[in-house]
Write a protein that holds these residues in place. Structure first.
Motif, PDB file in Angstrom:
ATOM      1  N   VAL A  37      14.993  -9.684 -31.080  1.00 10.41           N
ATOM      2  CA  VAL A  37      13.760 -10.481 -31.100  1.00 10.41           C
ATOM      3  C   VAL A  37      12.582  -9.608 -31.500  1.00 10.41           C
ATOM      4  CG1 VAL A  37      12.107 -11.698 -29.632  1.00 10.41           C
ATOM      5  CG2 VAL A  37      14.546 -12.209 -29.449  1.00 10.41           C
ATOM      6  N   GLU A  38      12.493  -8.419 -30.927  1.00 12.47           N
ATOM      7  CA  GLU A  38      11.361  -7.545 -31.222  1.00 12.47           C
ATOM      8  C   GLU A  38      11.287  -7.204 -32.708  1.00 12.47           C
ATOM      9  OE1 GLU A  38       8.886  -3.894 -29.476  1.00 12.47           O
ATOM     10  OE2 GLU A  38      10.973  -3.996 -28.834  1.00 12.47           O
ATOM     11  N   VAL A  39      12.392  -6.807 -33.285  1.00 10.17           N
ATOM     12  CA  VAL A  39      12.404  -6.407 -34.697  1.00 10.17           C
ATOM     13  C   VAL A  39      12.061  -7.597 -35.596  1.00 10.17           C
ATOM     14  CG1 VAL A  39      13.885  -5.598 -36.572  1.00 10.17           C
ATOM     15  CG2 VAL A  39      13.985  -4.483 -34.333  1.00 10.17           C
ATOM     16  N   GLU A  40      12.652  -8.756 -35.313  1.00 13.21           N
ATOM     17  CA  GLU A  40      12.392  -9.914 -36.162  1.00 13.21           C
ATOM     18  C   GLU A  40      10.957 -10.408 -36.000  1.00 13.21           C
ATOM     19  OE1 GLU A  40      14.430 -14.187 -37.439  1.00 13.21           O
ATOM     20  OE2 GLU A  40      15.436 -12.842 -36.027  1.00 13.21           O
ATOM     21  N   ALA A  41      10.453 -10.405 -34.765  1.00 11.57           N
ATOM     22  CA  ALA A  41       9.083 -10.867 -34.530  1.00 11.57           C
ATOM     23  C   ALA A  41       8.069  -9.964 -35.225  1.00 11.57           C
ATOM     24  CB  ALA A  41       8.798 -10.927 -33.030  1.00 11.57           C
ATOM     25  N   MET A  42       8.273  -8.649 -35.170  1.00  8.85           N
ATOM     26  CA  MET A  42       7.346  -7.737 -35.837  1.00  8.85           C
ATOM     27  C   MET A  42       7.370  -7.935 -37.346  1.00  8.85           C
ATOM     28  SD  MET A  42       7.390  -4.134 -33.730  1.00  8.85           S
ATOM     29  CE  MET A  42       9.128  -3.776 -34.009  1.00  8.85           C
ATOM     30  N   ALA A  43       8.550  -8.256 -37.890  1.00  5.12           N
ATOM     31  CA  ALA A  43       8.636  -8.504 -39.328  1.00  5.12           C
ATOM     32  C   ALA A  43       7.899  -9.781 -39.716  1.00  5.12           C
ATOM     33  CB  ALA A  43      10.104  -8.595 -39.743  1.00  5.12           C
ATOM     34  N   MET A  44       7.870 -10.756 -38.819  1.00  3.51           N
ATOM     35  CA  MET A  44       7.215 -12.039 -39.099  1.00  3.51           C
ATOM     36  C   MET A  44       5.723 -12.032 -38.822  1.00  3.51           C
ATOM     37  SD  MET A  44       9.924 -14.712 -37.397  1.00  3.51           S
ATOM     38  CE  MET A  44       8.831 -16.101 -37.787  1.00  3.51           C
ATOM     39  N   ALA A  45       5.282 -11.219 -37.889  1.00  2.00           N
ATOM     40  CA  ALA A  45       3.897 -11.293 -37.409  1.00  2.00           C
ATOM     41  C   ALA A  45       2.909 -10.930 -38.518  1.00  2.00           C
ATOM     42  CB  ALA A  45       3.709 -10.363 -36.216  1.00  2.00           C
ATOM     43  N   PRO A  46       1.835 -11.711 -38.669  1.00  2.00           N
ATOM     44  CA  PRO A  46       0.843 -11.444 -39.717  1.00  2.00           C
ATOM     45  C   PRO A  46      -0.273 -10.505 -39.263  1.00  2.00           C
ATOM     46  CG  PRO A  46       0.349 -13.524 -38.674  1.00  2.00           C
ATOM     47  CD  PRO A  46       1.578 -12.990 -37.979  1.00  2.00           C
ATOM     48  N   ILE A  47      -0.007  -9.713 -38.226  1.00  2.00           N
ATOM     49  CA  ILE A  47      -0.974  -8.746 -37.709  1.00  2.00           C
ATOM     50  C   ILE A  47      -0.284  -7.385 -37.635  1.00  2.00           C
ATOM     51  CG2 ILE A  47      -2.288 -10.496 -36.437  1.00  2.00           C
ATOM     52  CD1 ILE A  47      -0.859  -9.632 -33.893  1.00  2.00           C
ATOM     53  N   GLU A  51       5.588   0.520 -37.110  1.00  2.00           N
ATOM     54  CA  GLU A  51       6.608   0.649 -38.146  1.00  2.00           C
ATOM     55  C   GLU A  51       7.953   0.966 -37.497  1.00  2.00           C
ATOM     56  OE1 GLU A  51       7.812   3.568 -41.916  1.00  2.00           O
ATOM     57  OE2 GLU A  51       5.949   3.901 -40.780  1.00  2.00           O
ATOM     58  N   VAL A  52       8.993   0.221 -37.901  1.00  2.00           N
ATOM     59  CA  VAL A  52      10.345   0.515 -37.441  1.00  2.00           C
ATOM     60  C   VAL A  52      10.888   1.674 -38.273  1.00  2.00           C
ATOM     61  CG1 VAL A  52      12.695  -0.349 -37.155  1.00  2.00           C
ATOM     62  CG2 VAL A  52      10.754  -1.865 -36.711  1.00  2.00           C
ATOM     63  N   LEU A  53      11.142   2.804 -37.632  1.00  2.00           N
ATOM     64  CA  LEU A  53      11.642   3.988 -38.333  1.00  2.00           C
ATOM     65  C   LEU A  53      13.150   3.943 -38.490  1.00  2.00           C
ATOM     66  CD1 LEU A  53       9.427   6.683 -36.571  1.00  2.00           C
ATOM     67  CD2 LEU A  53       9.043   5.566 -38.782  1.00  2.00           C
ATOM     68  N   TRP A  54      13.849   3.588 -37.440  1.00  2.00           N
ATOM     69  CA  TRP A  54      15.298   3.406 -37.510  1.00  2.00           C
ATOM     70  C   TRP A  54      15.769   2.701 -36.245  1.00  2.00           C
ATOM     71  CZ3 TRP A  54      17.327   6.016 -33.354  1.00  2.00           C
ATOM     72  CH2 TRP A  54      16.678   7.195 -32.935  1.00  2.00           C
ATOM     73  N   ARG A  55      16.992   2.186 -36.331  1.00  2.00           N
ATOM     74  CA  ARG A  55      17.597   1.522 -35.182  1.00  2.00           C
ATOM     75  C   ARG A  55      19.059   1.920 -35.080  1.00  2.00           C
ATOM     76  NH1 ARG A  55      18.265  -5.038 -34.039  1.00  2.00           N
ATOM     77  NH2 ARG A  55      19.184  -4.803 -31.963  1.00  2.00           N
ATOM     78  N   LYS A  56      19.418   2.511 -33.962  1.00  4.22           N
ATOM     79  CA  LYS A  56      20.797   2.875 -33.667  1.00  4.22           C
ATOM     80  C   LYS A  56      21.063   2.424 -32.232  1.00  4.22           C
ATOM     81  CE  LYS A  56      20.757   6.924 -36.725  1.00  4.22           C
ATOM     82  NZ  LYS A  56      20.928   8.397 -36.813  1.00  4.22           N
ATOM     83  N   PRO A  57      21.545   1.166 -32.065  1.00  2.90           N
ATOM     84  CA  PRO A  57      21.704   0.613 -30.717  1.00  2.90           C
ATOM     85  C   PRO A  57      22.369   1.594 -29.758  1.00  2.90           C
ATOM     86  CG  PRO A  57      22.287  -1.003 -32.383  1.00  2.90           C
ATOM     87  CD  PRO A  57      22.061   0.292 -33.099  1.00  2.90           C
ATOM     88  N   PRO A  58      21.791   1.711 -28.558  1.00  7.46           N
ATOM     89  CA  PRO A  58      20.730   0.885 -27.956  1.00  7.46           C
ATOM     90  C   PRO A  58      19.315   1.412 -28.185  1.00  7.46           C
ATOM     91  CG  PRO A  58      21.599   2.350 -26.295  1.00  7.46           C
ATOM     92  CD  PRO A  58      22.366   2.655 -27.549  1.00  7.46           C
TER      93      PRO A  58
END
Length: 248
Positions: A37-47, A51-58
């Motif tokens: 949710v966090e990653v998708e919401a930040m991509a959608m937000a117009p504000i 910056e997402v640098l990388w993601r390696k769960p968790p």
């Protein structure tokens, strides 16, 4: 991150933790649904968002935002009225954006959760009965139909960063969903009632102050057990229990 001399624990409890390593924030969350949710919401937000640098769960790595937090719950804010107004304008931009595709909580779900938390507060003698009862009555005004908006869902004042009078970014989007716009405004101004007028001026439209106050009560009542169980102190000066007392 080579050459970093220390690691700062920003927040940690038994659901997730956030560490700062130099100019990078590492968010560690066992529930990857929240991170999705966090990653998708930040991509959608117009504000502005980190910056997402990388993601390696968790683990999710985010770049630090410039500037400083708009304020902290329980502490006087030293930022200008113009900065608070800028935050209000940013929230309005978010609320006017297309809705996320995933669902938010319904009024019935929120009411059921609230009643469960009030029962826990009374059963365990955490708060006086009159304080819980009065704030539950105040909270009722928030439990009405609303037109869904793109809401941040956890817009604490510490999650909004400013540089001077300009918003540089908003953190922590795990609760983003379609929801009540006034909930975001109430969360932003919780414990900072003196800046509500500034936020509304920046937001640019009239809001129902009774509903804002209702959300202050509702959020505080609903959050106390979680705070206690995760090692935070809702009884600290200016925090949730003081907010409930101020509603009397």
């Amino acid at each position: 991150m080579a050459g970093v001399e220390e690691v700062e624990v920003v927040v940690a409890h038994h659901e997730c933790a956030t560490l700062r390593v130099g100019d990078v924030f590492l968010k560690i969350d066992a529930d990857q649904t929240r991170t999705d949710v966090e990653v998708e919401a930040m991509a959608m937000a117009p504000i502005p968002t980190p910056e997402v640098l990388w993601r390696k769960p968790p683990v999710l790595a985010l770049a630090a935002l410039p500037g400083t937090a708009l304020g902290r719950l329980g502490e006087p804010s030293t930022t200008s009225p113009a900065a608070w107004a800028a935050a209000g304008a940013a929230v309005r931009t978010l609320h006017d954006a297309p809705l996320p595709l995933w669902p938010g909580r319904s009024v019935d779900e929120i009411a059921a959760h609230l009643d469960g938390e009030c029962e826990w507060l009374l059963t365990n003698g955490v708060l006086p009965t009159d304080l819980v009862t009065r704030n539950r009555q105040v909270a009722e005004a928030a439990l009405r139909p609303w037109t869904p908006a793109f809401t941040h869902g956890d817009l604490q004042v510490a999650h909004v960063f400013v540089d001077g009078d300009e918003v540089t970014g908003v953190l922590d989007w795990t609760e983003a969903a379609p929801g009540d716009a006034l909930f975001d405004l109430a969360t932003l101004t919780l414990g900072h009632e003196e800046h509500l007028g500034d936020v509304i001026a920046g937001y640019g439209t009239d809001v129902d102050l009774e509903v804002i106050r209702a959300w202050w009560s509702l959020r505080s009542l609903r959050g106390i057990r979680w705070l206690v169980e995760h090692g935070f102190d809702p009884a600290a000066p200016g925090c949730e229990i003081d907010v409930l007392r101020s509603q009397l």
